[in-house]
Design a protein around this motif. Structure first.
Motif: not given
Length: 331
Positions: A285-305
């Motif tokens: 979701m971070i790729l679409f500018g999703a709000q509500g997640s922490t910076e560390s959570g966004s990084k983990m989601e990004y690298f996991a994909h």
């Protein structure tokens, strides 16, 4: 008066258990030739073009897989790919993007491989309509040929036959002994319809909030006066003025406003449906500018994909090399 005998109580109807229908693979049958035609292509293409989130998600996935371009090992290969024009105005990158989108929408993507008759060198790649290409395998499940069909007057007619080496064929999630790929949309159909339904329902509620339904109680049954007031009220509401001056006499007119509020359950349900949609497509979701997640959570989601995208890129690179003999490295 009837007797209230507890012995007359009846059992309620049992809830229907949720079940999933059995499904067999589309594989070779016990016959010389087995044909597969993607009869659902037009429906999937309709989903893709009518559902904005689905379209953007698939386009975004294709952009991530092939959108940064490619490199080659030698200048000759680069020159060959630079001269590919597809239908006349394409580039090799355009064709890769086209095929990547098509295989996710319909499960399979096809392009005609055009070579020089004398030298056998690659001249062009021309994308084809996935809904017009039939796949034919023998009784052992091995690919025999492709047939381009045309539906005229309700009848399917073969207009051209291709040998396996004449078609660049990219599949999506071809598993088990399937003779074709599987569309990303197939397992998303219920979610897509639910999201569209949720959007339509929420849109209606929001519309009612911004322009509420009003009941006018008139102390008159004169059709002329009622029609005149109706016209004035309509003009005021259409202009968005929000008020109207009338004689101050409650015996003439009273109003009752019906207000609809967007229930938090509706908004939570819509958010859950959208989240399920992107999870099913394997898109962060971070790729679409999703709000509500922490910076560390966004990084983990990004690298996991990243591993997911790397897997897709390796698939495309290997298929390009195996089918047309061109080695590329997607950036």
């Amino acid at each position: 008066m009837g007797q209230m005998d507890i012995g007359n109580a009846k059992e309620a109807t049992a809830l229907t258990a949720t079940s999933v229908a059995s499904l067999n693979t589309d594989a070779a049958a016990n016959q010389d030739e087995t044909r597969y035609s993607n009869a659902e292509w037009s429906q999937y293409w309709g989903y893709f073009n009518e559902h904005p989130e689905l379209k953007q998600a698939i386009l975004m996935k294709a952009i991530w897989n092939v959108g940064k371009g490619y490199t080659t090992e030698d200048a000759q290969t680069q020159v060959t790919l630079d001269h590919i024009t597809g239908w006349g105005k394409d580039t090799f990158e355009d064709i890769l993007f086209n095929l990547e989108v098509n295989r996710r929408v319909g499960g399979d993507a096809f392009a005609e491989i055009i070579r020089d008759e004398k030298t056998g060198l690659l001249i062009n790649l021309k994308p084809l309509d996935p809904g017009s290409i039939d796949i034919i395998v023998d009784k052992k499940g091995m690919l025999l040929r492709y047939e381009q069909v045309s539906k005229v007057g309700g009848k399917t007619e073969t207009v051209h036959k291709f040998q396996p080496e004449e078609i660049l064929h990219l599949t999506n999630n071809r598993l088990a002994d399937q003779m074709h790929g599987i569309s990303d949309i197939k397992s998303l159909s219920a979610t897509i319809l639910t999201e569209l339904e949720s959007f339509s329902d929420t849109r209606k509620v929001i519309r009612e909030c911004s322009k509420p339904f009003i009941i006018f109680h008139l102390k008159s049954d004169d059709p002329t006066k009622i029609a005149a007031l109706e016209t004035k009220m309509k003009n005021v509401r259409d202009k968005g003025e929000g008020y109207m001056i009338i004689p101050d006499d409650e015996n003439i007119i009273t109003t009752e406003q019906v207000v609809l509020n967007v229930n938090q359950i509706i908004l939570s349900w819509r958010s859950e449906v959208i989240g399920r949609f992107y999870r099913a497509l394997g898109m962060p979701m971070i790729l679409f500018g999703a709000q509500g997640s922490t910076e560390s959570g966004s990084k983990m989601e990004y690298f996991a994909h990243e591993q997911v995208f790397e897997h897709d890129q390796r698939f495309i690179e290997k298929q390009i090399y195996n089918q047309i003999g061109v080695k590329i490295d997607l950036v």
